[in-house]
Design a protein around this motif. Structure first.
Motif, PDB file in Angstrom:
ATOM      1  N   MET A   5     -34.493  80.442 102.898  1.00 43.49           N
ATOM      2  CA  MET A   5     -34.858  79.027 102.949  1.00 43.49           C
ATOM      3  C   MET A   5     -36.187  78.758 102.254  1.00 43.49           C
ATOM      4  O   MET A   5     -36.280  77.872 101.412  1.00 43.49           O
ATOM      5  CB  MET A   5     -34.892  78.545 104.400  1.00 43.49           C
ATOM      6  CG  MET A   5     -33.508  78.496 105.024  1.00 43.49           C
ATOM      7  SD  MET A   5     -33.442  77.795 106.686  1.00 43.49           S
ATOM      8  CE  MET A   5     -34.370  78.979 107.625  1.00 43.49           C
ATOM      9  N   GLU A  11     -33.713  74.694  99.240  1.00 44.08           N
ATOM     10  CA  GLU A  11     -32.416  74.365  98.636  1.00 44.08           C
ATOM     11  C   GLU A  11     -31.253  75.146  99.247  1.00 44.08           C
ATOM     12  O   GLU A  11     -30.105  74.737  99.115  1.00 44.08           O
ATOM     13  CB  GLU A  11     -32.451  74.592  97.128  1.00 44.08           C
ATOM     14  CG  GLU A  11     -33.331  73.595  96.408  1.00 44.08           C
ATOM     15  CD  GLU A  11     -33.221  73.729  94.907  1.00 44.08           C
ATOM     16  OE1 GLU A  11     -32.101  73.532  94.386  1.00 44.08           O
ATOM     17  OE2 GLU A  11     -34.224  74.036  94.266  1.00 44.08           O
ATOM     18  N   GLU A  13     -29.311  76.529 102.572  1.00 46.34           N
ATOM     19  CA  GLU A  13     -29.140  76.324 104.006  1.00 46.34           C
ATOM     20  C   GLU A  13     -28.511  77.590 104.568  1.00 46.34           C
ATOM     21  O   GLU A  13     -27.609  78.159 103.966  1.00 46.34           O
ATOM     22  CB  GLU A  13     -28.231  75.118 104.251  1.00 46.34           C
ATOM     23  CG  GLU A  13     -28.175  74.725 105.698  1.00 46.34           C
ATOM     24  CD  GLU A  13     -27.564  73.352 105.860  1.00 46.34           C
ATOM     25  OE1 GLU A  13     -26.451  73.293 106.417  1.00 46.34           O
ATOM     26  OE2 GLU A  13     -28.185  72.369 105.439  1.00 46.34           O
ATOM     27  N   CYS A  14     -29.007  78.034 105.705  1.00 44.09           N
ATOM     28  CA  CYS A  14     -28.549  79.300 106.285  1.00 44.09           C
ATOM     29  C   CYS A  14     -28.054  79.082 107.702  1.00 44.09           C
ATOM     30  O   CYS A  14     -28.529  78.203 108.402  1.00 44.09           O
ATOM     31  CB  CYS A  14     -29.697  80.299 106.336  1.00 44.09           C
ATOM     32  SG  CYS A  14     -30.443  80.606 104.741  1.00 44.09           S
ATOM     33  N   ARG A  31     -27.612  73.597  99.828  1.00 46.14           N
ATOM     34  CA  ARG A  31     -27.600  72.423 100.710  1.00 46.14           C
ATOM     35  C   ARG A  31     -26.821  71.268 100.064  1.00 46.14           C
ATOM     36  O   ARG A  31     -27.030  70.946  98.905  1.00 46.14           O
ATOM     37  CB  ARG A  31     -29.039  71.984 100.980  1.00 46.14           C
ATOM     38  CG  ARG A  31     -29.178  70.833 101.957  1.00 46.14           C
ATOM     39  CD  ARG A  31     -30.642  70.433 102.141  1.00 46.14           C
ATOM     40  NE  ARG A  31     -31.462  71.530 102.619  1.00 46.14           N
ATOM     41  CZ  ARG A  31     -31.538  71.924 103.884  1.00 46.14           C
ATOM     42  NH1 ARG A  31     -30.816  71.322 104.800  1.00 46.14           N
ATOM     43  NH2 ARG A  31     -32.326  72.906 104.230  1.00 46.14           N
ATOM     44  N   GLY A  32     -25.900  70.691 100.830  1.00 47.72           N
ATOM     45  CA  GLY A  32     -25.169  69.508 100.387  1.00 47.72           C
ATOM     46  C   GLY A  32     -23.943  69.769  99.538  1.00 47.72           C
ATOM     47  O   GLY A  32     -23.238  68.832  99.192  1.00 47.72           O
TER      48      GLY A  32
END
Length: 176
Positions: A5, A11, A13-14, A31-32
């Motif tokens: 992270m 950028e 996500e874990c 992410r996203g």
């Protein structure tokens, strides 16, 4: 998680799976984006082997034959956990599962594979594992680069109204 992270500038996500049935210690994605991410098996030790004057990791681990997975998105993270510093020492190793299963002294005994990952921790090492050495600050950026490279060639998992291929272990859920 911290290395991914913070090293990716947020950028990545874990998440940690609720169970360990599939040898997944950690999962990470951009992410996203609803695309396949990375799956990690984390192996660490608090012991250093000092053969030949070089600091070496020596991480031995078994895997049941029916649970061995070699997949482009499944990586091993190997590290020396420095108890005094309360963190991972430099360098760490991020290795694709197929590389580990091929080169980490694989030995099948009955229904269990045995592996021994024993790289040098020296920066001038000339062993097979040198190419997988990373500084802890590089881990997140490295994974982000690999995922972005895959993204340019990948088809989204979910498109407007169309069902595509799910990632390994993915489950399609609908409401009736």
């Amino acid at each position: 998680m911290k290395l991914l992270m913070l090293g990716s500038g947020g950028e990545l996500e874990c998440m940690a799976p609720a169970t360990d049935d599939e040898r997944r210690d950690l999962e990470a994605h951009i992410r996203g984006l609803f695309r396949p991410g990375f799956i990690f098996q984390v192996k660490s030790t608090t012991y250093l082997d000092r053969r030949y004057r070089a600091r070496r990791l020596s991480i031995h681990f078994p895997v049941a034959k029916n649970r061995l997975v070699s997949h482009p998105l499944f990586f091993y993270f190997f590290a020396y956990l420095d108890i005094e510093a309360m963190g991972f020492a430099e360098p760490v190793f991020l290795v694709p599962s197929l590389e580990v299963h091929t080169h980490a002294s694989p030995e099948l005994r009955g229904d269990t594979w045995s592996f021994n990952f024993d790289p040098s921790l020296e920066t001038d090492a000339n062993d097979y594992w040198r190419k997988f050495q990373l500084n802890t600050k590089e881990v997140g950026r490295h994974i982000l680069e690999v995922l972005r490279a895959q993204r340019s060639a990948a088809t989204p998992l979910l498109t407007a109204g169309a069902f595509q291929e799910l990632p390994p272990g993915g489950i399609w859920v609908t409401a009736r």
